[in-house]
Design a protein around this motif. Sequence first.
Motif, PDB file in Angstrom:
ATOM      1  N   THR A  52       0.847  -1.186   0.000  1.00 15.98           N
ATOM      2  CA  THR A  52       0.000   0.000   0.000  1.00 15.98           C
ATOM      3  C   THR A  52       0.883   1.237   0.000  1.00 15.98           C
ATOM      4  O   THR A  52       1.876   1.293   0.722  1.00 15.98           O
ATOM      5  CB  THR A  52      -0.912   0.020   1.244  1.00 15.98           C
ATOM      6  N   GLU A  54       0.421   5.794  -0.788  1.00 16.32           N
ATOM      7  CA  GLU A  54      -0.527   6.868  -0.533  1.00 16.32           C
ATOM      8  C   GLU A  54      -1.757   6.822  -1.444  1.00 16.32           C
ATOM      9  O   GLU A  54      -2.848   7.207  -1.049  1.00 16.32           O
ATOM     10  CB  GLU A  54       0.176   8.216  -0.686  1.00 16.32           C
ATOM     11  N   SER A  57      -3.465   0.429  -3.421  1.00 17.73           N
ATOM     12  CA  SER A  57      -3.217  -0.791  -2.658  1.00 17.73           C
ATOM     13  C   SER A  57      -3.211  -1.955  -3.635  1.00 17.73           C
ATOM     14  O   SER A  57      -4.022  -2.003  -4.557  1.00 17.73           O
ATOM     15  CB  SER A  57      -4.318  -0.984  -1.612  1.00 17.73           C
ATOM     16  N   THR A  89      -8.077  -2.325   2.353  1.00 15.16           N
ATOM     17  CA  THR A  89      -6.746  -1.956   2.839  1.00 15.16           C
ATOM     18  C   THR A  89      -6.462  -0.489   2.517  1.00 15.16           C
ATOM     19  O   THR A  89      -5.982   0.270   3.364  1.00 15.16           O
ATOM     20  CB  THR A  89      -5.675  -2.876   2.231  1.00 15.16           C
ATOM     21  N   ASN A  92      -8.775   1.762   4.678  1.00 18.11           N
ATOM     22  CA  ASN A  92      -8.291   1.842   6.055  1.00 18.11           C
ATOM     23  C   ASN A  92      -7.043   2.713   6.173  1.00 18.11           C
ATOM     24  O   ASN A  92      -6.857   3.397   7.181  1.00 18.11           O
ATOM     25  CB  ASN A  92      -8.035   0.443   6.623  1.00 18.11           C
ATOM     26  N   SER A  93      -6.212   2.716   5.157  1.00 16.71           N
ATOM     27  CA  SER A  93      -5.004   3.547   5.204  1.00 16.71           C
ATOM     28  C   SER A  93      -5.343   5.034   5.141  1.00 16.71           C
ATOM     29  O   SER A  93      -4.517   5.873   5.512  1.00 16.71           O
ATOM     30  CB  SER A  93      -4.045   3.174   4.065  1.00 16.71           C
ATOM     31  N   LYS A  94      -6.535   5.374   4.690  1.00 15.56           N
ATOM     32  CA  LYS A  94      -6.974   6.762   4.564  1.00 15.56           C
ATOM     33  C   LYS A  94      -7.738   7.265   5.785  1.00 15.56           C
ATOM     34  O   LYS A  94      -8.076   8.439   5.857  1.00 15.56           O
ATOM     35  CB  LYS A  94      -7.861   6.927   3.320  1.00 15.56           C
ATOM     36  N   SER A 100     -11.598   3.124  11.505  1.00 17.66           N
ATOM     37  CA  SER A 100     -11.411   2.072  10.498  1.00 17.66           C
ATOM     38  C   SER A 100     -12.491   2.210   9.439  1.00 17.66           C
ATOM     39  O   SER A 100     -13.520   2.849   9.664  1.00 17.66           O
ATOM     40  CB  SER A 100     -11.538   0.681  11.131  1.00 17.66           C
TER      41      SER A 100
END
Length: 161
Positions: A52, A54, A57, A89, A92-94, A100
């Motif tokens: 992943t 920025e 993913s 994924t 969730n990274s954002k 979550s």
Amino acid sequence: MKNLSKQFQRIVDNSSLEDLKILGDFLENFEKKQHGEFNTYLSASLNMKRETDENSSVVSIPNTPFIHNNIDIPHGGILAVLLDTAMGTLANSKCPDGYSAVTTNITIHYLSVSVEEIIQADAKLIRQGRHTMVVEGNIFQQDGKHIATATGSFFIVPKKR
């Protein structure tokens, strides 16, 4: 524990070479889960690899008989898991700290059958709001063949403490 050992021995005794290969791979990844190399039993059982950054993913799994349906092609539900995992994924990274993303809707169009050794889903963000996100996912083979495309909506929720 004794019953588990007997069951395991029966399984090994009755296994084909293909069965033993799949079982060996599964056990190897189960051990990796025990050592923290995988976060979930699902990702361990499918031998998922994740990358992943920025903006995207990528999640991949091996195309083995373990994921095939009764006509010996990758099961659509497994491809759905792969797409949902890649999109989730990224979502969730954002998320801000303490939050979550959970899937609220996913639409998948299956376009072709994957025949390569590795099946890879790529995800990119379409829109991010305060409470929801929309993410796109695609599975392409290395030769450019489009296998599946999906969009998913994700709701941003506080993490359980």
